[in-house]
Motif scaffolding. Structure first.
Motif, mmCIF file in Angstrom:
data_model
loop_
_atom_site.group_PDB
_atom_site.id
_atom_site.type_symbol
_atom_site.label_atom_id
_atom_site.label_comp_id
_atom_site.label_asym_id
_atom_site.label_seq_id
_atom_site.Cartn_x
_atom_site.Cartn_y
_atom_site.Cartn_z
ATOM 1 N N TYR A 1 1.220 -1.330 -0.128
ATOM 2 C CA TYR A 1 -0.474 -0.208 0.396
ATOM 3 C C TYR A 1 1.065 1.119 0.016
ATOM 4 O O TYR A 1 0.514 2.372 -0.524
ATOM 5 N N ARG A 2 2.068 1.174 1.267
ATOM 6 C CA ARG A 2 2.719 2.653 1.063
ATOM 7 C C ARG A 2 3.863 3.047 -0.234
ATOM 8 O O ARG A 2 4.009 3.433 -0.475
ATOM 9 N N LEU B 1 1.808 -13.010 -3.759
ATOM 10 C CA LEU B 1 1.037 -11.684 -2.928
ATOM 11 C C LEU B 1 0.869 -10.448 -3.239
ATOM 12 O O LEU B 1 0.056 -10.375 -3.776
ATOM 13 N N ALA B 2 2.381 -10.384 -4.131
ATOM 14 C CA ALA B 2 2.165 -8.682 -4.873
ATOM 15 C C ALA B 2 1.879 -8.947 -6.030
ATOM 16 O O ALA B 2 1.210 -7.924 -6.453
ATOM 17 N N THR C 1 -4.284 -6.476 -5.077
ATOM 18 C CA THR C 1 -5.373 -4.912 -5.299
ATOM 19 C C THR C 1 -5.246 -4.268 -4.905
ATOM 20 O O THR C 1 -5.884 -4.157 -3.746
ATOM 21 N N ARG C 2 -4.676 -2.559 -4.703
ATOM 22 C CA ARG C 2 -4.482 -1.784 -3.753
ATOM 23 C C ARG C 2 -5.489 -0.817 -3.455
ATOM 24 O O ARG C 2 -6.484 -1.243 -4.167
ATOM 25 N N PRO C 3 -6.478 -1.190 -2.328
ATOM 26 C CA PRO C 3 -7.404 -0.666 -2.066
ATOM 27 C C PRO C 3 -7.110 0.870 -1.864
ATOM 28 O O PRO C 3 -6.462 1.664 -1.451
ATOM 29 N N SER C 4 -8.812 1.979 -2.171
ATOM 30 C CA SER C 4 -8.047 2.920 -1.913
ATOM 31 C C SER C 4 -9.188 3.197 -0.709
ATOM 32 O O SER C 4 -9.911 2.896 -0.070
#
Length: 406
Positions: free
Chosen positions: A314-315, A345-346, A350-353
């Motif tokens: 996320y970061r 995993l990466a 999907t990066r959440p908003s």
């Protein structure tokens, strides 16, 4: 003994035959031959990407012959003898036979010739000075090109120092071709010449050097070639910021791509990486990928759990974290299972908003301003720490606002 290249789809393709027929219709049989990589790769069973043709016709005659056959002709390098024919949407680079008149280590002044041996004499390596006619019969003016290709020998045409002084990029090309096609120890005379003339590479443009370096690093296994570069003092000229270590071996064994291989040749220092990227004129995409990986590196370890991994993703971003994971894997090859799990995993996450914003705070009576930013940052930190819960956002935000007011 007559040698023919094995049957090739590109050799019998209608587009190829149309171009060769157009040239021979003007200059007669034998005026045009395939040259270089397509002949070499066909001989050794490697894929053929580009089809280059050499001809005794002048550039103007080549252009006229192509147009007369109803094909598209593009004057890509008339001054240097090159015309590109396009048949059935496939390009064919056609170059008039040449001999060098003068060279300065970067560029050559050439004169056109109709002598195949003269054309071969100005090429870099004997396995690249191979020609084949429209029927696939191979011509080997140096007498050693076929044997070199089959044996995996990268040997300069004639005197190695002479060839290098004509174009110092040939030093890097020597190691690149050894990485892709060489077997066994590098040619001793070529290696000695590369070592003796390595300083000449400072005369080359950064774009030419970086392009050749990335092609070298793209080879299936460039380790032996890069080790030879290092021993000859060439790697330090190309990457003065870098160093060769076991990390490079490990990255190749992982199957890392060229950028990830370059990454482990450089120190994990963002300022140094950006300096190297600027000096080599690397693309913005490559520069940023290297820099972002180093930014992610301190927060990535192969012992981290899935929750920590998602926080890192996320970061930063998936590519940066994946590159950092590969770096850690290179440092600890025995932790391959952990690395592969984290890479999977990466790749699948999907990066959440962020699920709340300024409007949600306004509804809670928080006026727009600095406090809005501080509250959202605090909410985000807690949301990350709790592994991105999908519900209860309004309640968490309200509790945060209440606590701040209290």
């Amino acid at each position: 003994m007559t040698v023919r290249i094995p049957e090739q789809p590109w050799l019998t393709a209608s587009s190829t035959r149309a171009v060769m027929a157009a040239l021979e219709a003007f200059g007669g049989p034998g005026c045009a031959r395939f040259v270089g990589g397509c002949v070499r790769n066909a001989l050794i069973g490697q894929p053929v990407a580009d089809i280059d043709i050499a001809t005794t016709l002048t550039p103007e005659q080549t252009d006229g012959a192509i147009r007369a056959a109803g094909l598209k002709s593009v004057p890509t390098g008339i001054a240097h003898g090159t015309v590109t024919a396009v048949a059935e949407r496939r390009p064919f680079e056609i170059t008039t036979l040449r001999r060098d008149v003068s060279t300065d280590g970067r560029n050559a002044t050439v004169a056109f010739t109709d002598d195949w041996a003269e054309d071969a004499a100005r090429r870099d390596f004997r396995l690249n000075a191979l020609y084949a006619d429209a029927d696939g019969q191979v011509f080997d003016p140096t007498g050693e090109g076929i044997a070199d290709a089959l044996a995996g020998r990268i040997v300069f045409v004639g005197d190695p120092e002479t060839r290098i002084r004509e174009d110092f990029l040939r030093i890097l090309r020597f190691f690149r071709f050894h990485a892709w096609y060489g077997r066994g120890a590098p040619d001793a005379a070529a290696l000695a010449a590369c070592r003796a003339l390595a300083d000449g590479m400072t005369r080359l443009s950064a774009e030419r050097v970086s392009s050749e370096l990335m092609k070298l690093l793209s080879a299936p296994d460039p380790r032996a070639a890069v080790a030879a570069m290092d021993a000859a003092g060439v790697l330090s000229r190309v990457l003065p910021e870098g160093r060769l270590s076991s990390l490079f071996d490990a990255a190749v064994e992982q199957g890392a791509d060229p950028v990830a291989r370059l990454m482990v040749l450089l120190p994990p220092d963002e300022a140094v990486i950006r300096q190297a990227a600027a000096r080599l004129r690397l693309s913005n995409a490559v520069r940023d990928r290297l820099a972002f990986a180093v930014q992610a590196l301190p927060g990535v370890g192969l012992g981290m759990g899935d929750r920590e991994a998602r926080a890192a993703l996320y970061r930063h971003n998936a590519q940066a974290v994946s590159d950092a994971i590969r770096w850690r894997w290179a440092e600890a090859p025995d932790q391959a299972d952990e690395a592969r799990h984290l890479l999977k995993l990466a790749d699948g996450w999907t990066r959440p908003s962020l699920p709340v914003g300024g409007r949600d705070l306004a509804r809670l009576g928080v006026a727009p301003g600095p406090e809005t930013g501080r509250l959202l940052k605090a909410f985000e930190a807690g949301w990350i720490a709790e592994d991105f819960p999908v519900a209860g956002h309004a309640e968490r935000l309200a509790a945060l606002v209440s606590a701040r007011r209290g």
